[in-house]
Design a protein around this motif. Structure first.
Motif, mmCIF file in Angstrom:
data_model
loop_
_atom_site.group_PDB
_atom_site.id
_atom_site.type_symbol
_atom_site.label_atom_id
_atom_site.label_comp_id
_atom_site.label_asym_id
_atom_site.label_seq_id
_atom_site.Cartn_x
_atom_site.Cartn_y
_atom_site.Cartn_z
ATOM 1 N N ASN A 100 0.819 -1.212 0.000
ATOM 2 C CA ASN A 100 0.000 0.000 0.000
ATOM 3 C C ASN A 100 0.852 1.262 0.000
ATOM 4 N N ASN A 101 1.928 1.257 0.783
ATOM 5 C CA ASN A 101 2.742 2.470 0.937
ATOM 6 C C ASN A 101 3.792 2.644 -0.159
ATOM 7 N N GLU A 102 4.324 1.528 -0.666
ATOM 8 C CA GLU A 102 5.469 1.623 -1.570
ATOM 9 C C GLU A 102 5.144 1.366 -3.035
ATOM 10 N N TYR A 154 -11.409 7.203 0.422
ATOM 11 C CA TYR A 154 -11.108 5.778 0.606
ATOM 12 C C TYR A 154 -9.611 5.575 0.855
ATOM 13 N N THR A 155 -8.788 6.230 0.058
ATOM 14 C CA THR A 155 -7.335 6.112 0.207
ATOM 15 C C THR A 155 -6.873 6.616 1.564
ATOM 16 N N ASP A 156 -7.406 7.763 1.999
ATOM 17 C CA ASP A 156 -7.014 8.337 3.292
ATOM 18 C C ASP A 156 -7.429 7.425 4.450
ATOM 19 N N ALA A 157 -8.638 6.885 4.366
ATOM 20 C CA ALA A 157 -9.132 5.995 5.420
ATOM 21 C C ALA A 157 -8.300 4.715 5.484
ATOM 22 N N LYS A 158 -7.966 4.179 4.329
ATOM 23 C CA LYS A 158 -7.153 2.960 4.268
ATOM 24 C C LYS A 158 -5.757 3.219 4.834
ATOM 25 N N ASN A 159 -5.163 4.348 4.472
ATOM 26 C CA ASN A 159 -3.839 4.696 4.993
ATOM 27 C C ASN A 159 -3.861 4.855 6.507
ATOM 28 N N TRP A 160 -4.917 5.496 7.016
ATOM 29 C CA TRP A 160 -5.034 5.713 8.463
ATOM 30 C C TRP A 160 -5.082 4.368 9.195
ATOM 31 N N LEU A 161 -5.872 3.444 8.683
ATOM 32 C CA LEU A 161 -6.027 2.137 9.325
ATOM 33 C C LEU A 161 -4.747 1.313 9.232
ATOM 34 N N GLN A 209 -11.949 -19.218 -2.966
ATOM 35 C CA GLN A 209 -12.370 -19.844 -4.227
ATOM 36 C C GLN A 209 -11.267 -19.744 -5.279
ATOM 37 N N LEU A 210 -10.507 -18.656 -5.222
ATOM 38 C CA LEU A 210 -9.408 -18.455 -6.173
ATOM 39 C C LEU A 210 -8.152 -19.243 -5.780
ATOM 40 N N GLY A 211 -8.223 -19.915 -4.644
ATOM 41 C CA GLY A 211 -7.096 -20.746 -4.224
ATOM 42 C C GLY A 211 -5.983 -19.991 -3.534
ATOM 43 N N LEU A 212 -6.307 -18.809 -2.989
ATOM 44 C CA LEU A 212 -5.304 -17.982 -2.319
ATOM 45 C C LEU A 212 -5.438 -18.133 -0.807
ATOM 46 N N SER A 213 -4.316 -18.040 -0.108
ATOM 47 C CA SER A 213 -4.371 -18.272 1.332
ATOM 48 C C SER A 213 -3.479 -17.328 2.136
ATOM 49 N N SER A 214 -2.858 -16.353 1.490
ATOM 50 C CA SER A 214 -1.993 -15.414 2.201
ATOM 51 C C SER A 214 -2.223 -14.012 1.655
ATOM 52 N N THR A 215 -1.701 -13.018 2.347
ATOM 53 C CA THR A 215 -1.879 -11.627 1.927
ATOM 54 C C THR A 215 -0.523 -10.916 1.845
ATOM 55 N N PRO A 216 -0.445 -9.876 1.001
ATOM 56 C CA PRO A 216 -1.483 -9.451 0.078
ATOM 57 C C PRO A 216 -1.632 -10.434 -1.075
ATOM 58 N N ALA A 237 4.090 -8.927 -1.429
ATOM 59 C CA ALA A 237 4.304 -7.490 -1.648
ATOM 60 C C ALA A 237 5.385 -7.292 -2.710
ATOM 61 N N LYS A 238 5.053 -7.629 -3.934
ATOM 62 C CA LYS A 238 6.020 -7.551 -5.029
ATOM 63 C C LYS A 238 6.280 -6.106 -5.425
ATOM 64 N N GLY A 239 7.407 -5.887 -6.070
ATOM 65 C CA GLY A 239 7.780 -4.540 -6.481
ATOM 66 C C GLY A 239 7.057 -4.105 -7.745
ATOM 67 N N ILE A 240 7.259 -2.868 -8.104
ATOM 68 C CA ILE A 240 6.556 -2.284 -9.246
ATOM 69 C C ILE A 240 6.894 -2.998 -10.550
ATOM 70 N N ASP A 241 8.121 -3.529 -10.691
ATOM 71 C CA ASP A 241 8.500 -4.209 -11.930
ATOM 72 C C ASP A 241 7.651 -5.452 -12.175
ATOM 73 N N ASN A 242 7.349 -6.206 -11.115
ATOM 74 C CA ASN A 242 6.522 -7.401 -11.257
ATOM 75 C C ASN A 242 5.121 -7.049 -11.723
ATOM 76 N N PHE A 243 4.545 -6.004 -11.128
ATOM 77 C CA PHE A 243 3.208 -5.574 -11.523
ATOM 78 C C PHE A 243 3.215 -5.024 -12.946
ATOM 79 N N THR A 244 4.253 -4.280 -13.280
ATOM 80 C CA THR A 244 4.345 -3.714 -14.623
ATOM 81 C C THR A 244 4.373 -4.816 -15.677
ATOM 82 N N ASP A 245 5.172 -5.853 -15.451
ATOM 83 C CA ASP A 245 5.247 -6.968 -16.397
ATOM 84 C C ASP A 245 3.881 -7.616 -16.579
ATOM 85 N N ALA A 246 3.179 -7.882 -15.471
ATOM 86 C CA ALA A 246 1.875 -8.541 -15.541
ATOM 87 C C ALA A 246 0.849 -7.658 -16.249
#
Length: 255
Positions: A100-102, A154-161, A209-216, A237-246
């Motif tokens: 969320n932060n990085e 929404y972003t501010d509330a999420k950051n606060w929490l 249902q998607l077969g996921l069991s950890s976060t994020p 918590a993958k870096g920006i390069d991983n998300f960019t590729d996907a």
């Protein structure tokens, strides 16, 4: 004396040669790292193209996937975007906070605000690890319900929490409502509501249902109306390069 001078010169020249070799070695290593990284990117493209060709020619069948519903979850960006990124988060998970932060701010700048992807925020509070994470999820949804179309709220509330973390008790909920400029009675009623719990429980059921069991945890796919199709999932918590590729792989797909 001459022999001594000659020996000294030889030693200096030898040291210079060693230093030059070391510098060249460092340069070569960095060059190799860049080449390996590029080869990995090229290989992913090749594999993706082979997969698409095999599906097109009928050599293999596409996975039977159930379309994922976007539902009434929080969203960022334009719903006309071609690609959807769904986040399943635990507001007391340190790795979720790291994403969320990085990473999310860069994703927002490069892909969400430019209309390339549509971001959907869902919940996966793992109460066996973080006992108050479910309460935090409810607080975020109850805050969002009062300003449903306000992305910054929404972003501010999420950051606060995220910043508050596991130190979230009754007193902190009142502080949260005050700082988010919420109507306190409405917020309190929402926190007691079964409706918001049902929405969070639906997110938890979906992530399992998607077969996921950890976060994020994330699902990325193509947007078709109010659903996401041809999705893939990944965690961490993958870096920006991983998300960019996907993201770029999905942006390259012809709908």
């Amino acid at each position: 004396m001459i022999k001594r001078i000659a020996l000294t010169v030889a030693m200096v020249l030898s040291s210079a040669a060693i230093a030059e070799d070391a510098a060249n070695t460092t340069t070569d290593i960095e060059s190799l790292k860049r080449e390996v990284a590029q080869l990995k990117r090229d290989m992913r493209v090749v594999i993706s193209n082979q997969q698409a060709l095999a599906e097109h020619t009928g050599l293999i069948k596409k996975n039977d996937q159930q379309a994922v519903q976007i539902g009434g979850s929080a969203t960022l960006g334009k719903d006309t975007a071609k690609v959807v990124l769904i986040e399943f988060t635990d507001l007391h998970c340190p790795f979720c906070k790291k994403f969320n932060n990085e990473t999310l701010p860069t994703l927002k700048e490069k892909f969400i605000d430019t209309g390339k992807i549509f971001f959907v925020g869902k919940h996966y509070p793992i109460t066996s690890l973080h006992k108050n994470a479910y309460i935090a999820a409810k607080a975020l949804e109850c805050a969002r319900s009062q300003k449903i179309d306000n992305e910054q709220h929404y972003t501010d509330a999420k950051n606060w929490l995220f910043n508050q973390g596991s130190r979230l008790y009754s007193k902190e909920l009142s502080i949260f409502a005050n700082e988010m400029e919420l109507e306190q009675k409405e917020f309190d009623a929402c926190m007691e509501s079964d409706t918001v719990e049902s929405a969070i429980d639906a997110d938890i059921a979906l992530v399992k249902q998607l077969g996921l069991s950890s976060t994020p945890a994330f699902a990325i796919g193509l947007k078709e109306g109010t659903t996401v199709t041809k999705w893939k999932t990944f965690t961490g918590a993958k870096g920006i390069d991983n998300f960019t590729d996907a993201i770029e792989q999905f942006l390259a797909i012809e709908q």
